[in-house]
Design an enzyme around this catalytic site. Structure first.
Site, PDB file in Angstrom:
ATOM      1  N   ASP A   1       0.793  -1.235   0.000  1.00 32.83           N
ATOM      2  CA  ASP A   1       0.000   0.000   0.000  1.00 32.83           C
ATOM      3  C   ASP A   1       0.828   1.288   0.000  1.00 32.83           C
ATOM      4  OD1 ASP A   1      -1.992  -1.869   0.191  1.00 32.83           O
ATOM      5  OD2 ASP A   1      -2.655  -1.309   2.203  1.00 32.83           O
TER       6      ASP A   1
ATOM      7  N   LYS B   1      -5.916  -5.560  -3.385  1.00 34.69           N
ATOM      8  CA  LYS B   1      -6.651  -6.149  -2.265  1.00 34.69           C
ATOM      9  C   LYS B   1      -7.761  -5.215  -1.813  1.00 34.69           C
ATOM     10  CE  LYS B   1      -3.595  -4.411   1.446  1.00 34.69           C
ATOM     11  NZ  LYS B   1      -4.557  -3.477   2.059  1.00 34.69           N
TER      12      LYS B   1
ATOM     13  N   CYS C   1      -2.441  -3.056   7.798  1.00 30.91           N
ATOM     14  CA  CYS C   1      -2.198  -3.931   6.645  1.00 30.91           C
ATOM     15  C   CYS C   1      -0.845  -4.633   6.713  1.00 30.91           C
ATOM     16  CB  CYS C   1      -2.339  -3.143   5.351  1.00 30.91           C
ATOM     17  SG  CYS C   1      -4.015  -2.500   5.105  1.00 30.91           S
TER      18      CYS C   1
END
Length: 201
Positions: free
Chosen positions: A32, A104, A137
């Site tokens: 990310d 995701k 995450c």
């Protein structure tokens, strides 16, 4: 209060290897590293320095021929929305042709994605993990990786998080939450290093 010499991790207790994984036998997993954390609604403190550190590690990985996997979060609301620029990778983390990209929708990058197959196709079981956010995450993905038989090394300087309400009317700083999240992972889940220079070639 016990002294530092009296405190140990479970990984130390069971004699697990304490050395970080090397670029020669690992996959670089970037979680990310997107503009939402740079100039979006979730802009993180210290993000420019963190991305610069991640960029240095990414350059080394590419030079070493280390497989690189980019994980991108896809949102449907006001954050990480693919219809906005904030879903896009940060400038220093733009994927090159041939580098795997996994999208995701949950914190755990293995959940509902092909990440496990992508990693298994490399033939490598060691992961070097960088990205955002440490408490969410990154932590979720590293824990899921352990359950799937991967060994993770997380680089603190190339990861980060943000401040959160502490539930008592105060604020837990990003620095404290980042450190605590990494310390939690160090107990049973991962080797933690401070800087990208500690990752061997």
């Amino acid at each position: 209060m016990p002294s530092a010499t009296e405190v140990f991790t479970i990984l130390q207790l069971v004699g697990a290897p304490s050395q970080p994984s090397s670029l020669a036998d690992s996959v670089l997993l970037i979680i990310d590293a997107q503009r939402e954390y740079v100039d979006g609604k979730l802009a993180l403190p210290g993000i420019e320095a963190s991305l610069a550190a991640g960029g240095r590690l990414l350059a080394r990985a590419r030079a070493a021929g280390t497989p690189v996997v980019h994980v991108l979060h896809r949102g449907a609301g006001p954050i990480f929305n693919p219809a906005t620029p904030y879903h896009q990778p940060a400038e220093t983390m733009l994927p090159l042709a041939g580098e795997a990209i996994v999208e995701k929708t949950q914190a755990n990058a293995f959940a509902g994605t092909g990440l496990q197959s992508v990693l298994e196709a490399t033939g490598r079981k060691n992961l070097i993990v960088i990205g955002y956010m440490t408490h969410n995450c990154v932590s979720s993905t590293v824990r899921a990786a352990t359950e799937r038989g991967f060994r993770s090394t997380v680089v603190a300087a190339a990861s980060g998080t943000r401040a959160l309400p502490d539930g008592q009317g105060g604020v837990l700083s990003a620095e404290v939450l980042h450190a605590a999240s990494l310390i939690g992972l160090s107990d049973t889940q991962a080797v933690i290093v401070r800087d990208v220079a500690e990752i061997p070639d």
